[in-house]
Design an enzyme around this catalytic site. Structure first.
Site, PDB file in Angstrom:
ATOM      1  N   HIS A 219     147.269  13.649 -45.654  1.00 38.72           N
ATOM      2  CA  HIS A 219     145.888  14.084 -45.411  1.00 38.72           C
ATOM      3  C   HIS A 219     145.417  13.604 -44.042  1.00 38.72           C
ATOM      4  CE1 HIS A 219     141.529  14.694 -46.445  1.00 38.72           C
ATOM      5  NE2 HIS A 219     141.419  13.693 -45.591  1.00 38.72           N
ATOM      6  N   GLU A 220     145.642  12.334 -43.747  1.00 34.79           N
ATOM      7  CA  GLU A 220     145.190  11.777 -42.466  1.00 34.79           C
ATOM      8  C   GLU A 220     145.944  12.411 -41.301  1.00 34.79           C
ATOM      9  OE1 GLU A 220     142.516   9.964 -42.063  1.00 34.79           O
ATOM     10  OE2 GLU A 220     142.253  10.205 -44.210  1.00 34.79           O
TER      11      GLU A 220
ATOM     12  N   HIS B  89     144.394  15.735 -40.421  1.00 35.81           N
ATOM     13  CA  HIS B  89     143.256  15.717 -39.488  1.00 35.81           C
ATOM     14  C   HIS B  89     143.750  15.705 -38.046  1.00 35.81           C
ATOM     15  CE1 HIS B  89     139.893  15.355 -42.208  1.00 35.81           C
ATOM     16  NE2 HIS B  89     140.323  14.231 -42.766  1.00 35.81           N
TER      17      HIS B  89
ATOM     18  N   GLU C  35     137.802  18.544 -44.302  1.00 34.74           N
ATOM     19  CA  GLU C  35     138.380  17.748 -45.388  1.00 34.74           C
ATOM     20  C   GLU C  35     139.309  18.604 -46.258  1.00 34.74           C
ATOM     21  OE1 GLU C  35     138.552  14.572 -46.211  1.00 34.74           O
ATOM     22  OE2 GLU C  35     137.672  14.275 -44.254  1.00 34.74           O
TER      23      GLU C  35
END
Ligand SMILES: [Zn+2]
Length: 262
Positions: free
Chosen positions: A131-132, A135, A189
């Site tokens: 997920h990070e 980004h 997100e």
């Protein structure tokens, strides 16, 4: 005006299999400027941690994180071709803070707090890290730094382009801080969740772990009660909508996991 049109150019990534996400729009700052600034910030943070004897104190945990990163990173080029040239770093900070981040250019940090308090297994770490990384690949930090610099400097976008060389390091540093400390937009997100699912699946980690991560996160927030909310949760609301969206997208990535799993 041609350059403005170029700035507004945005692309949707269409994958034949896996998830579909959008790349950031309006990227005023060059990727290299953003990545250099993030690398400086990250280096500073790691030096501070070292001075406090809080950097990579548990070699086994560090190796575990780096091993997971080594499997995720080769999957990242399909979301951002430049990622193959990034100087990726993964470090572990000893702190009760429940947080993890990946700064622009692949600078990853996990706090012991997020691993310990949520008792994360490898699949769960892979989905958070994915997920990070998502980004960073989708350049959400670059988009925000660009907005912030344009705002701070108080000049038009066009003027900023011609004056980029004169931007003070403080302005950039402020922007880099913002790249990890403020919440992203809901749509960013969601897209980071989707990229995380696909990276994990392709790397052979069970993407269903994303569901258990957010369930744990939400439980943890409830048990933390009215005290200081965990930092990760203040930027990452763990709600039903999020979990439902992840569940709805699992069928797109489960075949990738089936092919890749050890
Ligand atoms: Zn996020």
């Amino acid at each position: 005006m041609r350059f403005l049109l170029l700035l507004l150019f945005s692309t949707a990534l269409f994958a034949q299999e896996g998830v579909e996400v959008k790349k950031s729009k309006l990227l005023l700052l060059p990727a290299s400027t953003v990545e250099n600034s993030a690398a400086q910030q990250y280096g500073q943070l790691m030096r501070q941690a070292q001075q406090k004897n809080a950097l990579n104190r548990d070699p086994q945990q560090v190796e575990r994180l780096r091993d997971i990163a080594r499997k995720l990173i080769p999957q990242s080029a399909r979301f951002n071709a430049n990622a193959a040239k990034w100087r990726w770093e993964v470090n572990l900070l000893s702190s009760k803070t429940v947080n993890a981040f990946c700064m622009p250019g692949g600078k990853i940090a996990f706090f012991t707090g997020i691993i310990d308090s949520l008792q994360l297994d490898d699949d769960e770490i892979a989905t958070i890290m994915g997920h990070e990384i998502g980004h960073a690949l989708l350049e959400h930090g670059r988009a925000r730094m660009s907005e912030q610099v344009a705002k701070n400097v108080g000049i038009s976008i066009a003027a900023a382009i011609f004056n980029l060389g004169q931007l003070s390091t403080e302005v950039l540093a402020q922007g880099a801080n913002l790249a990890v400390s403020l919440p992203y937009a809901r749509s960013q997100e969601s897209d980071a969740d989707l990229v995380g699912l696909e990276l994990a699946a392709r790397a052979g980690y069970d993407p269903r772990a994303a569901v258990s991560v957010w369930q744990k996160m939400s439980k943890f927030a409830q048990s933390a009660g009215k005290g200081q909310p965990p930092q990760f949760l203040s930027t990452h609301p763990a709600n039903d909508t999020r979990i439902k969206q992840i569940e709805a997208n699992l069928p797109k990535v489960m075949p990738l996991y089936e092919k890749a799993k050890p």
